[in-house]
Scaffold this active site. Structure first.
Site, short mmCIF file in Angstrom:
data_model
loop_
_atom_site.label_atom_id
_atom_site.label_comp_id
_atom_site.label_asym_id
_atom_site.label_seq_id
_atom_site.Cartn_x
_atom_site.Cartn_y
_atom_site.Cartn_z
N ASN A 101 -73.36 -15.87 -45.14
CA ASN A 101 -73.61 -15.67 -43.57
C ASN A 101 -72.59 -14.93 -42.72
O ASN A 101 -72.95 -14.28 -41.88
CB ASN A 101 -73.23 -17.17 -42.88
CG ASN A 101 -74.56 -17.82 -43.12
OD1 ASN A 101 -75.53 -17.74 -43.65
ND2 ASN A 101 -74.64 -19.14 -42.46
N ASP A 116 -82.10 -1.36 -0.58
CA ASP A 116 -81.86 -1.16 0.75
C ASP A 116 -82.17 0.38 0.72
O ASP A 116 -82.40 1.08 -0.19
CB ASP A 116 -80.28 -1.01 0.91
CG ASP A 116 -79.96 -0.88 2.40
OD1 ASP A 116 -80.58 -1.11 3.30
OD2 ASP A 116 -78.77 -0.48 2.39
N ASP A 122 -74.51 -11.06 -43.59
CA ASP A 122 -75.21 -11.04 -42.68
C ASP A 122 -74.39 -10.41 -41.49
O ASP A 122 -74.96 -9.70 -40.59
CB ASP A 122 -75.72 -12.52 -42.16
CG ASP A 122 -76.80 -12.94 -42.96
OD1 ASP A 122 -77.36 -12.14 -43.75
OD2 ASP A 122 -77.02 -14.16 -42.87
N GLU A 172 -73.43 -18.40 -37.25
CA GLU A 172 -72.15 -18.16 -36.61
C GLU A 172 -71.69 -16.84 -36.10
O GLU A 172 -71.06 -16.73 -34.97
CB GLU A 172 -71.04 -18.51 -37.64
CG GLU A 172 -70.80 -19.85 -38.09
CD GLU A 172 -71.71 -20.08 -39.28
OE1 GLU A 172 -71.90 -21.15 -39.78
OE2 GLU A 172 -72.31 -19.18 -39.77
N VAL A 192 -73.94 -26.24 -41.95
CA VAL A 192 -72.98 -24.94 -41.43
C VAL A 192 -73.69 -23.85 -41.56
O VAL A 192 -73.64 -22.85 -40.67
CB VAL A 192 -71.46 -25.14 -42.01
CG1 VAL A 192 -70.92 -23.85 -41.67
CG2 VAL A 192 -71.10 -26.15 -41.74
N ALA A 193 -74.33 -23.53 -42.70
CA ALA A 193 -75.13 -22.34 -43.04
C ALA A 193 -76.10 -21.95 -42.17
O ALA A 193 -76.52 -21.05 -42.00
CB ALA A 193 -75.15 -22.46 -44.67
#
Length: 876
Positions: free
Chosen positions: A703, A332, A707, A290, A285-286
């Site tokens: 995390n 254009d 982070d 996420e 998971v780490a």
């Protein structure tokens, strides 16, 4: 049906309609039953469930969902029962899904805009009577009755015309109204703009009147073909979406492999199986960042806000980053690169002297403008800013007169109009008669080639030379002549008034480039971005404008739509990089050009404002519609709308897109440096037999908080100096290119070493503190603080390749504030007894705190040395 090739009498017979009486009510009912109403097909709408499932199909999102499931399992299986991480991941998935559904445009919106254009009434001839009906009830074979101001509701072959001019710029891109002629015939394939005996759905009558046999309705019209092109064109994944998807796959493989390896090592070391499983799962998971998707979303959203302040409205979030990858801008001409406003550029009176209308005007040049203005039907509406209504060519003459002399109203009072011969398609000229004092004056204006045989006086030979010179500069040339009479002329005929004329002068005009376009194109060129002009206008006009703007350097770089259609896909792919101007093109041609560039690996931004631009806007990587002059169809098909219709805005938007992508790379550097280090810290500690350096909850906290909080502010980082002097990022280029992998590797290695040192000293070395014995729990606490603090401080390293001491903190105050908040939260958790217990932390000594702080500063010091060494090498 190529109706423009057929005589209208023959066509009426084929359509079983009468030009005198039109269709009968019974025939109309039959044709409505057989062919359906004059409307566009509805695109099948996507259900909300389908949209949600589509948004969840992204690989990175799938990884997040798996991570959430593992996180919930971890939370339930531990004594703490902390559901925070799992809930946060689910919240991230929900937020991203909502943004994807709300922000992203689709073909349904573009088609809905086309439907809105169709809700109108029109006049038709039926059962011998002119009647007004709902436009949706028009059928093939109906006789349209057109007058000045009429919206054309179906494609039709003209049968009668009287001074008919039609505005077709929305469909063909040509700025000047087109003069139509029912008697025009051709045996060659003509582009839409050259089919002078046809009128098309979605265009407007600006002068005269006509009747026409309907040849196509609904999806069979040229406008309907545009609608079907919009419906058929699929949106592809943006470069950012592809890169993040690839990143998610790589991280997932690393996470699964690391978790399996940790479990195997622990099993061989006879660690408790349940605890070992929880450590392996928490590591998996780490390893997944996420908060990355939230940080990316915030960076894109901040980019949207910045662009909105610079007049660019983003309709799909990923388009922000895609702009940063743009390597080609297909634009254009009319209204995008030019002002869509005919302007007098040159005036000639006699001899070899030509007056530039933008410089000081001479009395002789003003005299030419005066007489030319008399021979116009321009209506001036007063107000804070005068509004000029009428033919664009005439408006240009009157506006130039008023800017340089006096008002047309004063002129009309001095030269009272007493008669006129209006412009018509046969004579191709216009004459007005005026009384001035006791004298009478007739003024005639028209194309020089047409008027030349009628001039008896004046320097006609020199005028022919000047006319050719003006033509090579793509100027539209109007010749002005006059006659004087002692008595009021009674014979108001062309044969009498429009002969033996005195040539007064020539007026050369053009739809001029926007002042800022040339600088923007040069800026794009420095950034490695090629600008390509794609227009429905004539190749001479387009090439002249392109040369003036710096798009075209030689004639061989220009191509007409007819020449383009002769090329195979392979031939076009081989030539596309050498071509800079495409003229007289159709909507299908525009898509071919965009896709040819895409096949070369280019990321294409397409700008435009008309219905004819909509399919190419949708097919391009980033469609940029004009907000002021743009049609609803163009806006609906685009990813971005320029609210100031300024070509330069797209270049500013590209700069912002590059900044956003740069900031996303910084976020990847910031997050993965920590995440990868977590894998190696746990792996090495297990290999050394030191036990697990972190609990699951500790890793998840680092995390999300250490982070996540500083990472949220990385999207607000200002652009690095020289960002528009770099080459565009290729779609195939990895997000880790240009040295990012090396940076992540170095930082992850430093984090790994300093954290393991802290963990070892806290676990095994008692001499650090006489009051706190070394233990596994103390080691975990020190390792947790070192990893969290060093990760938080690392955000200042990734801000720039320059020293942190040369980057001002006030340039991104929120980043500094978030970093301080993360440090405070981490410190409080490590100090308070309640949170210590919650996160499996213990009280440590002052010396341990000093150790953690000292080790956390080491990565900053090493990064500063690396930056200093790199800059020294560059200076050498």
């Amino acid at each position: 049906m190529e109706a423009y090739k057929k005589d209208y009498a023959q066509l009426a017979k084929e359509q079983q309609t009468s030009m005198e009486n039109g269709l009968t009510s019974q025939e109309v009912a039959n044709r409505l039953q057989e062919n359906g109403r004059n409307q566009f097909e509805q695109a099948p709408s996507e259900s909300l469930i389908s949209k949600i499932l589509h948004s969840l199909s992204d690989f990175t999102t799938i990884i997040l969902l798996v991570a959430a499931a593992i996180s919930f399992y971890t939370a339930v299986s531990t004594e703490h029962g902390d559901l925070f991480e799992g809930l946060l991941i689910i919240a991230i998935v929900v937020i991203n899904s909502v943004l994807a559904i709300v922000q992203e445009g689709n073909a349904e919106k573009a088609l809905a805009a086309l439907q809105d254009m169709n809700k109108q009434v029109t006049s038709v001839l039926r059962d011998g009577h002119v009647t007004e009906i709902d436009a949706e009830e028009v059928v093939v074979g109906d006789i349209l009755v057109l007058e000045n101001g009429s919206m054309i509701v179906a494609d039709a072959r003209l049968t009668q015309t009287s001074q008919l001019r039609v505005e077709e710029s929305a469909l063909t891109g040509e700025s000047e109204p087109v003069e139509k002629n029912a008697d025009f015939m051709t045996t060659e394939d003509e582009s839409l703009g050259d089919q002078l005996n046809m009128v098309f759905k979605g265009c407007t009558v600006v002068n005269g009147r006509a009747r026409a046999i309907v040849t196509a309705t609904g999806m069979q019209t040229e406008m309907g073909k545009v609608a079907s092109l919009l419906n058929d064109t699929k949106q592809t994944a943006t470069p950012l979406q592809k890169r993040l998807n690839q990143l998610g796959k790589r991280i997932s493989f690393v996470a699964i492999g690391a978790a399996a390896l940790v479990f195997l090592i622990g099993y061989l070391q006879e660690e408790p199986v349940l605890e070992l499983f929880m450590t392996a799962v928490s590591l998996a998971v780490a390893a997944v960042p996420e908060t990355l998707m939230v940080i990316v979303t915030l960076a894109l959203a901040f980019g949207v806000q910045k662009m909105a302040k610079k007049h660019a409205i983003i309709r799909r979030l990923p388009a922000v980053e895609t702009l940063g990858s743009a390597s080609v801008i297909c634009s254009d001409k009319t209204g995008t690169l030019t002002q869509n406003k005919m302007t007098v550029r040159r005036i000639w009176r006699h001899g070899d002297e030509v007056v530039d209308a933008e410089d000081a005007m001479t009395e002789e040049a003003i005299e030419v403008l005066k007489l030319a203005s008399l021979c116009t039907d321009v209506i001036i509406e007063p107000g804070d800013e005068k509004s000029y209504k009428g033919n664009p060519t005439e408006v240009a003459i009157v506006r130039s007169l008023e800017e340089n002399y006096h008002t047309k109203k004063e002129l009309d009072e001095s030269y009272v109009r007493i008669g006129e011969l209006p412009f018509d398609s046969e004579r191709k000229m216009m004459t007005t008669i005026h009384k001035h004092g006791k004298k009478y004056l007739s003024v005639t204006k028209g194309a020089f080639d047409v008027l030349m045989p009628r001039f008896r006086y004046g320097d006609v030979e020199q005028a022919a030379v000047v006319n050719d010179r003006f033509g090579k500069k793509a100027l539209r040339v109007i010749a002005v002549g006059f006659r004087t009479f002692d008595e009021e002329p009674t014979e108001l005929t062309s044969a009498f008034l429009e002969k033996d004329l005195h040539l007064l002068g020539l007026v050369g005009m053009i739809d001029p480039p926007r002042p800022e376009s040339k600088g923007a194109i040069a800026r794009a060129k420095r950034a490695g971005i090629k600008t390509v002009m794609i227009t429905g206008d004539h190749v001479v006009t387009a090439s002249a404008i392109a040369k003036e703007l710096g798009i075209l350097s030689k004639a061989s770089e220009a191509m007409t739509g007819a020449q383009l259609r002769e090329l195979s896909e392979e031939e076009l792919d081989a030539k596309v990089k050498q071509l800079s101007v495409y003229a007289r093109v159709t909507p299908e041609d525009k898509i071919r050009i965009v896709k040819a560039w895409q096949r070369t690996g280019a990321t294409v931004a397409m700008t435009g404002d008309g219905v004819n631009d909509a399919p190419a806007l949708k097919a391009s990587d980033v469609g940029c519609a004009m907000g002021i002059t743009g049609t609803d169809v163009a806006k609906g098909a685009a990813d971005m709308v320029l609210t100031d219709d300024n070509f330069a805005t797209i270049v500013d938007a590209i700069a912002q897109g590059r900044t956003v992508y740069q900031n996303i790379r910084k976020a990847v550097n910031f997050l993965l440096s920590c995440n990868i280090s977590e894998i190696f810290i746990v792996l090495l500690a297990m290999l050394f037999g030191w036990g697990a350096p972190f609990t699951a909850v500790q890793l998840l906290f680092v995390n999300v908080v250490a982070d996540g909080l500083p990472g949220f502010a990385l999207g607000k980082e200002p652009a690095e100096k020289g960002i528009m002097n770099e080459d565009p990022i290729a779609p195939s280029e990895s997000i880790f290119s240009r040295g990012l992998w090396q940076k992540i590797g170095v930082n992850a290695s430093i984090f790994t070493v300093v954290t393991l040192i802290g963990y070892y000293l806290g676990t095994f070395v008692n001499s650090i503190s006489p009051w706190v014995e070394a233990s596994h729990e103390v080691g975990q606490t020190v390792a947790f603080l070192v990893l969290a603090y060093s990760s938080i401080i690392h955000v200042f390293n990734v801000r720039s390749d320059r020293s942190i001491f040369k980057v001002k903190l006030e340039s991104n105050k929120s980043l500094f504030e978030m970093a301080i908040l993360a440090i405070v939260i981490t410190t409080v958790i490590a100090i308070l007894p309640i949170t210590q217990e919650l996160f499996s932390l213990v009280r440590i000594s002052f010396n341990h705190w000093l150790l953690a702080i000292a080790l956390s500063i080491i990565p900053v010091a090493i990064n500063e040395l690396i930056k200093f060494h790199r800059l020294s090498d560059e200076e050498e």
